[in-house]
Design a protein around this motif. Structure first.
Motif, short mmCIF file in Angstrom:
data_model
loop_
_atom_site.label_atom_id
_atom_site.label_comp_id
_atom_site.label_asym_id
_atom_site.label_seq_id
_atom_site.Cartn_x
_atom_site.Cartn_y
_atom_site.Cartn_z
N ASP A 77 0.78 -1.25 0.23
CA ASP A 77 -0.06 0.12 0.02
C ASP A 77 1.37 1.63 -0.46
O ASP A 77 0.01 2.07 -0.47
CB ASP A 77 -1.28 -0.15 1.30
N PRO A 78 2.36 1.36 1.25
CA PRO A 78 2.81 2.70 0.70
C PRO A 78 3.73 2.20 -0.58
O PRO A 78 3.82 3.43 -1.22
CB PRO A 78 3.68 1.98 2.17
N VAL A 79 3.82 1.50 -1.33
CA VAL A 79 4.36 2.00 -2.28
C VAL A 79 3.16 2.11 -3.63
O VAL A 79 3.83 3.38 -4.33
CB VAL A 79 5.16 0.81 -3.04
N LYS A 95 2.04 7.10 -6.94
CA LYS A 95 0.63 7.69 -6.85
C LYS A 95 0.59 9.41 -7.55
O LYS A 95 1.08 10.21 -7.75
CB LYS A 95 -0.65 7.55 -6.39
N VAL A 96 1.72 10.01 -6.20
CA VAL A 96 1.97 10.80 -5.39
C VAL A 96 3.43 11.10 -6.60
O VAL A 96 3.58 12.49 -6.69
CB VAL A 96 2.39 11.24 -4.47
N ALA A 97 4.32 10.07 -6.73
CA ALA A 97 5.46 10.27 -7.51
C ALA A 97 4.94 10.76 -9.61
O ALA A 97 5.73 11.43 -10.21
CB ALA A 97 6.63 9.60 -7.71
N THR A 106 -5.51 0.99 -3.30
CA THR A 106 -4.21 -0.28 -2.68
C THR A 106 -4.93 -1.17 -2.50
O THR A 106 -6.23 -1.14 -2.86
CB THR A 106 -4.52 1.06 -1.02
N ILE A 107 -4.08 -2.32 -1.55
CA ILE A 107 -5.18 -3.66 -1.27
C ILE A 107 -6.09 -2.92 -0.08
O ILE A 107 -6.95 -3.99 0.02
CB ILE A 107 -3.96 -4.13 -0.78
N THR A 108 -5.36 -2.50 1.14
CA THR A 108 -6.27 -2.36 2.25
C THR A 108 -7.28 -1.61 1.90
O THR A 108 -8.21 -1.48 2.74
CB THR A 108 -5.42 -1.82 3.27
N ILE A 124 1.52 1.67 -15.54
CA ILE A 124 0.16 0.96 -15.57
C ILE A 124 -0.87 1.18 -14.60
O ILE A 124 -2.13 1.11 -15.11
CB ILE A 124 0.10 -0.14 -16.51
N PHE A 125 -0.08 1.60 -13.23
CA PHE A 125 -1.41 1.06 -12.44
C PHE A 125 -1.78 2.62 -11.99
O PHE A 125 -2.76 2.64 -10.78
CB PHE A 125 -0.50 1.01 -10.99
#
Length: 65
Positions: free
Chosen positions: A12-14, A19-21, A38-40, A62-63
Motif C-alpha cells: 500500500d505505501p508503494v 501515485k504522488v510521484a 490500494t489493497i487495504t 500501468i497502475f
C-alpha cells in the motif's frame, strides 16, 4: 499509519508513493484515486492533502491513471 488500526498491506505505501510521484506538481492528489489503487482500502489510509511531485515522468506506470 492506519487510523482504523488495521494492518495495512506492505504494498500500500508503494502504491501511494507511486501515485504522488506520478501526479503533476500543480495538482492535488485525489484521495479517492489513491484508495482505489490500494489493497487495504479506505480503512488503511489516513493523512493530509498533498501535491504531486512529477514534472515529467517516463515510463508511465500501468497502475497510475
Amino acid at each position: 499509519s492506519s487510523p482504523e488500526r488495521v494492518l495495512i498491506h506492505c504494498l500500500d505505501p508503494v502504491f501511494v508513493c507511486q501515485k504522488v510521484a506520478y501526479t503533476n506538481i500543480g495538482e492535488v492528489v485525489n484521495i479517492q484515486d489513491v484508495v482505489k489503487n490500494t489493497i487495504t482500502g479506505v480503512k488503511g489510509v489516513g493523512g493530509v492533502q498533498t501535491r504531486g511531485k512529477c514534472r515529467e515522468g517516463y515510463p508511465k506506470s500501468i497502475f497510475v491513471r
